[in-house]
Design an enzyme around this catalytic site. Structure first.
Site, mmCIF file in Angstrom:
data_model
loop_
_atom_site.group_PDB
_atom_site.id
_atom_site.type_symbol
_atom_site.label_atom_id
_atom_site.label_comp_id
_atom_site.label_asym_id
_atom_site.label_seq_id
_atom_site.Cartn_x
_atom_site.Cartn_y
_atom_site.Cartn_z
ATOM 1 N N LYS A 110 0.831 -1.207 0.000
ATOM 2 C CA LYS A 110 0.000 0.000 0.000
ATOM 3 C C LYS A 110 0.866 1.258 0.000
ATOM 4 C CE LYS A 110 -2.162 -1.266 3.754
ATOM 5 N NZ LYS A 110 -1.555 -2.601 3.924
ATOM 6 N N THR A 111 1.823 1.280 0.898
ATOM 7 C CA THR A 111 2.713 2.435 0.967
ATOM 8 C C THR A 111 3.465 2.595 -0.348
ATOM 9 O OG1 THR A 111 2.980 1.894 3.297
ATOM 10 C CG2 THR A 111 4.498 3.490 2.372
ATOM 11 N N GLU A 136 6.300 -36.660 10.814
ATOM 12 C CA GLU A 136 6.378 -35.956 9.524
ATOM 13 C C GLU A 136 6.081 -36.892 8.365
ATOM 14 O OE1 GLU A 136 6.338 -32.876 9.385
ATOM 15 O OE2 GLU A 136 6.878 -32.491 11.463
ATOM 16 N N HIS A 163 2.448 -37.204 7.900
ATOM 17 C CA HIS A 163 1.874 -36.119 7.089
ATOM 18 C C HIS A 163 2.116 -36.380 5.602
ATOM 19 C CE1 HIS A 163 0.823 -33.454 10.314
ATOM 20 N NE2 HIS A 163 2.061 -33.229 10.726
ATOM 21 N N ASP A 220 -0.846 -28.786 14.479
ATOM 22 C CA ASP A 220 -1.684 -29.510 13.508
ATOM 23 C C ASP A 220 -3.130 -29.512 13.970
ATOM 24 O OD1 ASP A 220 0.704 -30.135 12.307
ATOM 25 O OD2 ASP A 220 0.845 -32.120 13.231
HETATM 26 P P1 ADP Z 1 2.048 -2.023 3.307
HETATM 27 O O1 ADP Z 1 2.143 -0.555 3.302
HETATM 28 O O2 ADP Z 1 0.897 -2.558 2.519
HETATM 29 O O3 ADP Z 1 2.097 -2.637 4.659
HETATM 30 P P2 ADP Z 1 4.534 -1.766 1.965
HETATM 31 O O4 ADP Z 1 4.089 -0.939 0.823
HETATM 32 O O5 ADP Z 1 5.212 -1.054 3.058
HETATM 33 O O6 ADP Z 1 3.329 -2.596 2.543
HETATM 34 O O7 ADP Z 1 5.434 -2.935 1.421
HETATM 35 C C1 ADP Z 1 6.600 -3.330 2.055
HETATM 36 C C2 ADP Z 1 7.616 -3.801 1.058
HETATM 37 O O8 ADP Z 1 7.198 -4.994 0.429
HETATM 38 C C3 ADP Z 1 7.852 -2.826 -0.058
HETATM 39 O O9 ADP Z 1 8.825 -1.914 0.283
HETATM 40 C C4 ADP Z 1 8.296 -3.713 -1.204
HETATM 41 O O10 ADP Z 1 9.676 -3.971 -1.127
HETATM 42 C C5 ADP Z 1 7.582 -4.997 -0.930
HETATM 43 N N1 ADP Z 1 6.363 -5.105 -1.763
HETATM 44 C C6 ADP Z 1 5.102 -5.195 -1.292
HETATM 45 N N2 ADP Z 1 4.224 -5.309 -2.299
HETATM 46 C C7 ADP Z 1 4.939 -5.274 -3.420
HETATM 47 C C8 ADP Z 1 4.595 -5.348 -4.817
HETATM 48 N N3 ADP Z 1 3.325 -5.471 -5.209
HETATM 49 N N4 ADP Z 1 5.597 -5.278 -5.706
HETATM 50 C C9 ADP Z 1 6.870 -5.161 -5.307
HETATM 51 N N5 ADP Z 1 7.249 -5.080 -4.040
HETATM 52 C C10 ADP Z 1 6.315 -5.150 -3.093
HETATM 53 ZN ZN ZN Z 2 2.629 -32.118 12.403
HETATM 54 MG MG MG Z 3 2.516 0.558 5.006
#
Ligand code: ADP
Ligand code: ZN
Ligand code: MG
Length: 657
Positions: free
Chosen positions: A259-260, A475, A478, A551
């Protein structure tokens, strides 16, 4: 001083949450309590006696000295005086007991009373007192400054409040420094101004350097955000038609899904500055800080427009305002300010507000109404092609060996988020470095997958031979049931090397393809597989171990979901009995049925578990020889691959080397 501190207190609420009045009241109460405590502590040993007792004491020669105060007489006893008469007057008795030791103890006790107690009596109009004291050789005096009421008042009221103030002041100072405040605060004005501290807690990036190319998968999300990028590029195009752009979009999804990253990519694509701030940073101890930060953020943003304002973890402030006991003043004010700012800014200027959350259900409805965060961009955990693409993005940053097959890794990582995958690639690269290699191999990647899923190998944890056997059979139980059931998934690897995250052994399955739907038969097969570890222990050792707890938990959860959510039981047919909360976090299930029904659900779940357990036992009993054969091989090798496993299973005569 910043001019906007004075004039934009729009709603007329006091801004300094902890102002001088609050402080004075609190200080007064604390001082009052302290005074009470001290006065009760010092009066502990004061004993009041009757005036007649006092006279009797004087007459008997037991008094050494008296202090004549206007209200009272303080008496100091004569320690060499006749004990008996003193004791009689003061009603100190030593009962006659035969036990010598007890008697001695009591006497010592009485002696302590005599020495420690301060006796006093109220003044009585007694003109003959002075003469009587002289006659009995009692030293007496009247203290000149027995107490100065002003000094007393200062000592017990003003001083403590002043001390508290000083402590408070330094506390505030250090707090505001930690908040990244600009310089110290001066005197009272500083304290009053805390609420309006304009400490900059947000980040500004002129150019994020992230583009949509860095975000793999998430095509739907990118599509919805594309329009925003276009809008930021040329707002005029939209104004011409009279179309209003949405002011904000809410990115919703589990942690680590990017998201970020997406928000940054929007800014990067549009080539505009990126203002970011985390929701939790808004909410500080002092009421009003968050609100002023929101104001400041939007002010700065509108100067730099077009730009993107990104509020991460918005649920920290945007929580629904009802359904809380007491409520949180600070959060509410911050939220109100945010709502006001979002209404206030002119979207034609080109400010886009993005926010991220993984708990959309707790957000206040006011935040979600049209004109605010009315767009929702769902950022899901990546599917198989998505994972492969994300692995591709991150693998591009490291040197890969030719044997690397990212699709295989993607298959093995169902349920992993983008952040997990990024982490795995990095772990693989670290492993390659540890092994003095110049490129990352498939083995590195597979190890990294296991590392992220199951923790580090813990070679120093030595299992005793019997434990090792048990883990091995568990294991293999399983793995064998998986292989024997037609709805099972192929085995990738079995190991009995303990891992840091608690597992003693580990069977890794590898689906041949990503599944979006599961049939009832497949679910039952999975439950059977989960329960087969224990079943193997029972068959081989006639015993059960604690190794099956995880499990059991997973199997029970699955069986319960079958009954309550998937409508897969005969008794309840397709009735919904549980609903999922926090679907982007832990996904806790909450019962929506009566307690009586709950008991029936338990019965159904138990029946499923029992049937699967029996099935697992049956399967393993039938293939007991194979089980022993594979288990012994595993004990010897500690780790065997899916291929080795299948070799033994298919042809028992030819053991792989
Ligand atoms: P959120 O904000 O959803 O918790 P972030 O955007 O902070 O997640 O993601 C953390 C890291 O994971 C990013 O810096 C990137 O390296 C990796 N990542 C997550 N999603 C993707 C994606 N769709 N493509 C490439 N890298 C990703
Ligand atoms: Zn087990
Ligand atoms: Mg984030």
């Amino acid at each position: 001083m910043n001019p906007n501190q004075d004039n934009n207190n729009k709603n007329g609420k006091p801004q300094g949450g902890l102002n001088i009045f609050h402080f004075l009241i609190a200080g007064f109460i604390i001082t009052f309590i302290l005074n009470m405590v001290f006065s009760s502590m010092s009066s502990n040993r004061k004993v009041q006696i009757e005036y007649s007792q006092f006279i009797a004491l004087v007459e008997s020669g037991s008094v050494k000295q008296v202090q004549l105060e206007p209200e009272q007489i303080l008496i100091t006893l004569n320690t060499d005086a006749d004990r008996e008469s003193t004791d009689e007057i003061l009603n100190i008795t030593t009962p006659d007991v035969d036990d010598e030791k007890l008697k001695e103890r009591m006497e010592r006790w009485n002696e302590q009373i005599r020495q420690n107690n301060v006796y006093y009596t109220g003044r009585v109009d007694d003109p003959g007192l002075t003469q009587r004291l002289i006659d009995n050789n009692v030293a007496f005096y009247q203290p000149i400054v027995q107490s100065n009421p002003i000094l007393d008042f200062i000592m017990s009221w003003i001083l403590p409040i002043a001390i508290l103030y000083i402590i408070y002041f330094f506390f505030i100072r250090s707090m505001s420094k930690r908040m990244g405040g600009e310089g110290g605060m001066g005197g009272i004005g500083g304290m009053m101004g805390v609420g309006k501290s304009n400490a900059k807690v947000y980040n500004v990036e002129k150019n994020t350097g992230v583009t949509f190319a860095d975000v793999a998968g998430q095509d739907e999300a990118k599509e919805s955000l594309d329009e925003m990028v276009d809008f930021l590029h040329n707002p005029e195009k939209y104004q011409k038609i009279g179309a209003k752009q949405p002011k904000g979009a809410l990115l919703v999804g589990p942690p680590g899904t990017g998201k970020t990253l997406l928000a940054k990519a929007v800014a990067g694509e549009a080539g505009v500055p990126f203002f970011s701030l985390s929701g939790s940073e808004f909410v500080e101890m002092f009421v009003g800080v968050g609100a002023s930060r929101v104001r400041d953020l939007f002010q700065q943003a509108s100067k730099k427009a077009p730009c993107i304002v990104f509020i991460d973890e918005i649920d920290a402030i945007g929580k629904s305002r009802d359904n809380q006991i007491g409520g949180n003043d600070e959060r509410e004010q911050t939220l109100n300010q945010l709502l006001a700012e979002m209404d206030g800014f002119d979207s034609s200027k080109g400010i886009v507000v993005l926010a991220a959350t993984n708990r959309p259900e707790v957000l206040d409805k006011a935040l979600l109404r049209p004109g605010r965060f009315d767009r929702r961009v769902i950022v899901e955990k990546p599917d198989l092609p998505g994972r492969e693409a994300i692995l591709g993005v991150h693998a591009a940053k490291v040197t890969l060996a030719p044997d690397v097959n990212l699709r295989e890794i993607a298959l093995a990582t169902s349920g992993a988020t983008g952040a997990d995958l990024a982490n795995m690639v990095n772990e693989a690269a670290l492993r390659a470095v540890r092994m003095d290699r110049f490129s990352v191999t498939q083995e590195d990647l597979m190890e990294a997958v296991e590392l992220v899923i199951a923790g580090k190998e813990k070679k120093d944890r030595i299992l005793n031979p019997r434990e090792k056997r048990m883990v091995a059979y568990h294991e293999v139980g399983h793995a064998l049931t998986t292989a024997l059931q037609k709805d099972g998934q192929p085995v990738q690897k079995i190991t009995i090397v303990p891992r840091t995250m608690g597992s003693l052994g580990y069977t890794m399955n590898m689906p041949e393809e990503e599944r979006y739907l599961m049939t009832k038969a497949e679910l039952l097969a999975q439950i059977t597989t989960l329960l087969a570890g224990r079943a193997a222990e029972e068959i081989e050792f006639g015993e059960s171990s604690t190794g099956a707890s995880n499990d059991i938990e997973r199997a029970t959860k699955m069986a319960r979901s079958m009954v309550t959510q998937y409508g897969m039981s005969d008794k309840f047919d397709m009735m919904s009995l549980e609903s999922t909360q926090n679907q982007y976090l832990d996904g806790r299930n909450v019962a929506t049925c009566s307690e009586a029904t709950g008991a029936l659900i338990d019965d159904e779940v138990r029946a499923i578990i029992k049937a699967c357990h029996e099935k697992a036992r049956g399967l393993l009993e039938e293939n007991k020889e194979k089980m022993s054969e594979i288990a012994e091989f595993l004990i010897e090798k500690e780790t065997i691959t899916g291929a080795q496993f299948m070799d033994i299973l298919n042809d028992s005569d030819k053991l792989p080397a």
